[in-house]
Enzyme design. Structure first.
Site, mmCIF file in Angstrom:
data_model
loop_
_atom_site.group_PDB
_atom_site.id
_atom_site.type_symbol
_atom_site.label_atom_id
_atom_site.label_comp_id
_atom_site.label_asym_id
_atom_site.label_seq_id
_atom_site.Cartn_x
_atom_site.Cartn_y
_atom_site.Cartn_z
ATOM 1 N N GLU A 128 0.729 -1.259 -0.128
ATOM 2 C CA GLU A 128 0.113 0.137 -0.100
ATOM 3 C C GLU A 128 1.038 1.339 -0.131
ATOM 4 O OE1 GLU A 128 -2.515 -3.177 0.741
ATOM 5 O OE2 GLU A 128 -0.576 -2.667 1.858
ATOM 6 N N HIS A 173 -10.295 -5.402 10.153
ATOM 7 C CA HIS A 173 -10.629 -5.405 8.765
ATOM 8 C C HIS A 173 -12.131 -4.511 8.731
ATOM 9 C CE1 HIS A 173 -7.491 -8.013 8.027
ATOM 10 N NE2 HIS A 173 -7.228 -7.904 6.902
#
Length: 324
Positions: free
Chosen positions: A60, A129
């Site tokens: 990322e 998450h």
């Protein structure tokens, strides 16, 4: 008007902007051959090729770093972070570099960067998450935070984001991707900083965004059975925020409930509550009420996750507290 699912509306927006401007390109994990985890980029690699719809490694910080450099060089990158929590891995790139670059260069350069990220809980993905951390980015000057709740808003706002010269964080709730709604056939844009009144009312203002806007509408229907007409305002963008629309509504209803899925402690709702009280203290008939997630890591177990996240019933109770 057509009925589209939210992910279909986003797909249309991306396709239209890719066709309109050759500087636009997409990058992210599994967005190309696989078509995206949530099908948002489905079919785009087949139409535009791997040069403009680029699959990346699971990295990322590298994805955002590459996108920052591309934006500085004159392109209009649209990186996707598969889920919002992965933005944490790239926080240095987002906060220290993307958000501050135009300021550091004295406005001599633009940074047209739109970061798409899926967020929110309710899908049993556990504590790591299930993030609704939009407040972290609202707290950082230099980032526009866009957070739609309907397919129509999602498409119009995404097109505006891609054409914007600022850094934009575009947050998509995972549980809204399959929600259907009317979307115009003709091209349209939705400007930043313009709230939408999802339901007019006279007794209490409920301000909510993303999935909580849907919960607020359900709460408003329940309240109407008690003779209480709630006005539901969806800001659609948290930065810039449409304070005028909110203040106008609260000045009329004289009561306010703020509903967000993020954690209550130092959430976006805290800032909204503070500004409403500062601006409209003498107009208010009751204290501003806040509905938010419990300040715990989001549980995996379904029953505990339901207990930790806010729902329509919580909004109803908060509204009844100040209207009866």
């Amino acid at each position: 008007m057509r009925e589209l699912r939210l992910y279909e509306a986003l797909n249309e927006a991306l396709a239209e902007e890719l066709r309109r401007d050759e500087r636009v390109f997409l990058l992210g994990e599994d967005i190309g051959l696989f078509g995206g985890t949530f099908r948002v980029t489905e079919g785009l690699m087949a139409e535009f090729g791997s040069r403009r719809v680029r699959d990346t490694p699971i990295a990322e910080a590298g994805i955002i770093g590459l996108a920052i450099g591309a934006a500085m060089a004159g392109l209009r990158p649209v990186p996707e972070l598969m889920t919002m929590n992965f933005a944490i891995v790239a926080m240095d790139q987002i906060i220290n570099h993307a958000a501050k670059s135009r300021y550091k260069f004295g406005g001599q350069m633009n940074l047209p960067l739109t970061i798409r990220a899926a967020g929110g809980g309710g899908t049993q993905k556990g504590a790591q998450h299930s993030h609704s951390i939009e407040s972290w980015f609202v707290n950082s000057p230099g980032i526009r935070v866009v957070i739609p709740s309907t397919p129509r808003d999602a498409k119009g706002l995404l097109k505006t984001a891609i054409r914007n010269d600022d850094v934009v964080l575009f947050v998509e709730h995972e549980m809204l991707y399959s929600v259907k709604g009317p979307v115009p056939e003709e091209e349209y844009l939705i400007p930043f900083g313009v709230a939408d009144i999802k339901r007019p009312g006279s007794d209490v203002t409920i301000v909510a965004w993303s999935k909580m806007a849907s919960e607020a509408l359900r709460a408003a229907e329940e309240l109407s059975k008690e003779g209480i007409e709630a006005e539901v305002i969806d800001p659609r963008t948290l930065d810039p925020f449409d304070w005028e629309a909110l203040f106008t509504s609260v000045a009329r209803t004289r009561r306010c409930v703020i509903a967000e899925e993020g954690w209550r402690n130092v959430g976006v709702g805290a800032e909204i509550a503070a500004r409403v009280q500062e601006t409209l203290f003498y107009e208010l008939l009751a204290p501003v009420q806040r509905v938010a997630a419990v300040d715990v890591p989001t549980p995996y177990a379904k029953n505990l996750e339901l207990a930790a996240l806010p729902h329509a019933g919580d909004i109803v109770r908060a509204a009844l507290k100040i209207t009866t």
